[in-house]
Write a protein that holds these residues in place. Structure first.
Motif, PDB file in Angstrom:
ATOM      1  N   GLU B 285      60.325  11.480   4.148  1.00 15.44           N
ATOM      2  CA  GLU B 285      59.414  10.853   5.105  1.00 15.44           C
ATOM      3  C   GLU B 285      57.986  10.800   4.569  1.00 15.44           C
ATOM      4  OE1 GLU B 285      59.946  12.705   8.953  1.00 15.44           O
ATOM      5  OE2 GLU B 285      61.802  11.566   9.300  1.00 15.44           O
ATOM      6  N   ALA B 286      57.595  11.844   3.849  1.00 15.29           N
ATOM      7  CA  ALA B 286      56.242  11.858   3.273  1.00 15.29           C
ATOM      8  C   ALA B 286      56.096  10.756   2.220  1.00 15.29           C
ATOM      9  CB  ALA B 286      55.941  13.229   2.655  1.00 15.29           C
ATOM     10  N   ARG B 290      56.803   6.987   6.877  1.00 10.98           N
ATOM     11  CA  ARG B 290      57.370   6.721   8.203  1.00 10.98           C
ATOM     12  C   ARG B 290      58.425   7.782   8.510  1.00 10.98           C
ATOM     13  NH1 ARG B 290      56.245   1.746  10.351  1.00 10.98           N
ATOM     14  NH2 ARG B 290      55.412   0.166   8.934  1.00 10.98           N
ATOM     15  N   ASP B 291      58.745   7.933   9.782  1.00  6.89           N
ATOM     16  CA  ASP B 291      59.854   8.828  10.110  1.00  6.89           C
ATOM     17  C   ASP B 291      61.160   8.062   9.937  1.00  6.89           C
ATOM     18  OD1 ASP B 291      60.047   7.487  12.788  1.00  6.89           O
ATOM     19  OD2 ASP B 291      61.376   9.202  13.149  1.00  6.89           O
ATOM     20  N   ALA B 296      58.810   4.916  12.740  1.00  8.58           N
ATOM     21  CA  ALA B 296      57.413   4.958  13.191  1.00  8.58           C
ATOM     22  C   ALA B 296      56.535   5.536  12.084  1.00  8.58           C
ATOM     23  CB  ALA B 296      57.299   5.826  14.443  1.00  8.58           C
ATOM     24  N   PRO B 297      55.296   5.018  11.947  1.00  7.74           N
ATOM     25  CA  PRO B 297      54.404   5.609  10.946  1.00  7.74           C
ATOM     26  C   PRO B 297      54.136   7.075  11.273  1.00  7.74           C
ATOM     27  CG  PRO B 297      53.241   3.996  12.329  1.00  7.74           C
ATOM     28  CD  PRO B 297      54.692   3.890  12.672  1.00  7.74           C
ATOM     29  N   LEU B 298      53.917   7.889  10.246  1.00  4.67           N
ATOM     30  CA  LEU B 298      53.741   9.328  10.472  1.00  4.67           C
ATOM     31  C   LEU B 298      52.438   9.631  11.204  1.00  4.67           C
ATOM     32  CD1 LEU B 298      55.138  10.928   7.173  1.00  4.67           C
ATOM     33  CD2 LEU B 298      56.290  10.576   9.377  1.00  4.67           C
ATOM     34  N   SER B 299      51.606   8.604  11.375  1.00  6.94           N
ATOM     35  CA  SER B 299      50.396   8.805  12.183  1.00  6.94           C
ATOM     36  C   SER B 299      50.701   8.747  13.671  1.00  6.94           C
ATOM     37  CB  SER B 299      49.356   7.739  11.812  1.00  6.94           C
ATOM     38  OG  SER B 299      49.927   6.437  11.857  1.00  6.94           O
ATOM     39  N   GLY B 300      51.952   8.412  14.033  1.00 10.32           N
ATOM     40  CA  GLY B 300      52.338   8.420  15.436  1.00 10.32           C
ATOM     41  C   GLY B 300      52.634   7.040  15.987  1.00 10.32           C
ATOM     42  N   GLY B 301      53.126   7.034  17.223  1.00 14.45           N
ATOM     43  CA  GLY B 301      53.479   5.783  17.877  1.00 14.45           C
ATOM     44  C   GLY B 301      54.913   5.379  17.595  1.00 14.45           C
TER      45      GLY B 301
END
Lengths: 416, 416
Positions: B285-286, B290-291, B296-301
């Motif tokens: 994921e890193a 994205r997860d 979803a981007p790892l920044s959220g949402g």
């Protein structure tokens, strides 16, 4: 990573995971979005393995494995070890730190993920063991199984015109993964290979993109890459008496662990497509012995009418004595029949720009010695089709009976 | 056999055969049996070629051709020669002596037949010309076209870590055949190659089995073989303003014959699947940014929320500065965007038993110099994903605008 092998391929991880393969850890549950036939889930448990008389799905990923361990316990692990984990479903496969269920975020995911969200697509996995599992090239009894090798699991003889590549022939184990979505078939082989890492290694694999046989009366006859309907006279799931006679290994056949199983022969048959395409329709039909449009025998009638090999047309046999359907017909081989389940393949182009394409032939039978072998001997000697084809890979496997329930596993009777 | 070339590939035989490709000689009419989405027929004529913003079909057969004639007339024949024959349909393709319509029984069939009875399956054919059509390796003007070579059709620069095989790179012409049934895509490439016999020869070809991008808001985002959703931020058919800005070659761009066309870059990207599968979920994921479960981007949402590259998590950037989505993001490249249309492939296994699998990347853009090239430069230099992938093939093509009607043909404005 915790190993969960079963004959090196995680069969318990599959068979033990719930009520049927669709509920297992390799497959997500049918998506709510799926509203097409791809949503079909095939029962994993039963008297016979799925993927033999199951109506032939459209796509194939076939993989042959070498067993790379010499440790019998490692080969059959984990039947003597821990039970498989409960199935994981949906997003839980990937649950990260905030996820609702287990899964170690700092470990490789349990599932590779590319089939996440896809419907089961009619996936079947069919498992077989090759001659090399019993004795190695030097004749040594690798796993104490030599005495259990069935007579029907003989190495195939060489045939005239064979052009086999040893690197894509043979194998100690095999998995035939069939599905209506290739991503599902590929996913299954990939994850089985991954679970078996260190115990088994893929020796060769072959993708097929279109079925070339029907295995049920409910299916239309498909066309192979020569443009002809193929498998018209195939054994079908509905012919139960014929299946008992020609397909399934019966009790008392010498290898008790194979009762209810079947023997699989695979041949990668490259077609010289470009040469075939420059042949006249008249010659193509004469070579095959059927008309191209409808698939009817040249002796007349419709696709499903029996060919009349005595029929005469303009003073010559309507069906030539060396026509493909004559040479391959059961009446030419003491009534022997097979259940064919092959797939078309295109592996790109060769260095001369020709399509590297053809038929990945798969046939199941009670005994190759009375099924595939005599038919192929006749074809290899006399079939005019040989000018347009080349056999490049060959293998034979014993496919044990079905897995009965969650406590059972692929090939258990062989090891116990 | 009567030749019916059009730029060596029988385009007139296709374009002139009726109202849209589905009615042409390469495809049977939709079968009455077909009751699934595969029955869809895509319009062949239009301002732009089909197969670019057309919702991505599930299967690909891509073929690159070498032009093997030095005769310009032979290359563009038959636009100066006889008109194409009327389309043949259904069984008439194979009509033998007793058949209802023409066809010479003692000549090769007009059609190779393996797609007979199959529905159109959303087939599109997209045509492109490579740099080699304009000047050969020695810089000679092969067909008097050198002055018409667009600036945007530059040879791609070399990139760090490129591991390209020249035998499966480049090409003078290309056909991207997409369909929902691989037999239909294969059939189209096979028959185009056959019609072009003696004028063009397949240089290399690639099958793809699963789309890895959406090109329409109506499509769900698919997963690539790394198990991640791919193409979330892709250009989509509905973004008409963005397509005008980033996808279609505009008037006044230097090469008038390309107005309304687009430039295609292809890269065969082998994935080191087995190594990737042993990587922790956290690292996967890193690397992507994205997860894996939702995309979803790892920044959220959610999947379609814009990544926030300034977001901080536990004192570090939530999305690493060298994460794939950061390096590839338009904001890192002056806003440049492409329309990606790639496919997953599995070409069996290599000699080490590893899956020979990955992504056949296809991207369309107004100019590769501002689209693909800067993005790939950034990725080749900094993307941690490079430990798991290898670019083995590369090509660039100019895809002219659409064919207007039955009197028009692929690339006419280039030759006239």
């Amino acid at each position: 990573m915790k190993r969960r092998h079963a004959i090196g391929l995680g069969a318990a991880g599959i068979a033990g995971a719930g009520a049927g393969f669709a509920a297992s850890r390799l497959l997500p549950e049918p998506s709510a979005q799926a509203a097409d036939p791809a949503a079909e889930a095939i029962e994993f448990y039963g008297e016979h393995q799925a993927g033999i008389v199951t109506p032939a799905q459209d796509r194939l990923h076939f993989a042959a494995f070498d067993v790379i361990t010499s440790d019998r316990d490692e080969l059959i692990d984990p039947h003597t070890a821990a039970p498989p984990p409960p199935p994981r479903r949906g997003g839980a496969h990937f649950a990260g730190p905030g996820g609702a269920s287990g899964g170690d975020y700092y470990a490789p995911p349990d599932d590779t993920g590319e089939a996440q969200g896809l419907p089961p697509s009619g996936l079947t996995l069919t498992f077989g063991v090759g001659p090399g599992l019993f004795t190695d090239a030097d004749g040594a009894d690798r796993f104490g199984l030599a005495a259990k090798r069935p007579e029907a699991l003989a190495d195939l003889p060489g045939f005239p015109l064979d052009d086999l590549d040893p690197a894509i022939s043979g194998g100690d184990l095999c998995i035939q993964a069939c599905a209506n979505d290739p991503q599902i078939a590929v996913h299954a082989v990939r994850n089985l290979a991954r679970i078996g890492f260190g115990t088994v290694a893929i020796r060769w694999s072959q993708l097929g993109f279109g079925r070339t046989s029907s295995t049920s009366l409910a299916q239309a006859t498909p066309r192979n890459l020569m443009g002809f309907k193929d498998g018209t006279a195939n054994l079908k799931a509905e012919d139960e008496d014929l299946l008992a006679e020609h397909l399934w290994a019966p009790e008392g056949d010498g290898a008790a662990w194979m009762t209810g199983g079947s023997y699989m022969v695979t041949r990668r048959i490259r077609m010289m497509i470009e040469t075939w395409d420059r042949t006249s329709l008249a010659e193509q039909e004469a070579i095959i012995g059927r008309d191209k449009a409808e698939g009817a025998p040249l002796s007349g009638g419709g696709e499903f009418d029996e060919p009349d090999f005595d029929a005469v047309h303009d003073g010559a046999p309507a069906i030539a004595v060396n026509a493909h359907i004559k040479l391959a017909h059961p009446t030419s081989h003491g009534g022997a029949r097979m259940l064919r389940r092959g797939y078309s393949f295109v592996d790109g182009s060769d260095e001369l720009g020709r399509l590297d394409a053809g038929l990945f032939f798969i046939a199941y039978q009670r005994d190759p010695a009375t099924g595939f072998v005599p038919v192929q001997q006749a074809l290899a000697q006399n079939d005019v089709l040989n000018e347009y084809i080349k056999h490049t890979s060959s293998a034979v496997f014993a496919c044990p009976p079905g897995v009965a329930d969650a406590d059972d596993w692929w090939g258990r009777a062989l090891f116990e």
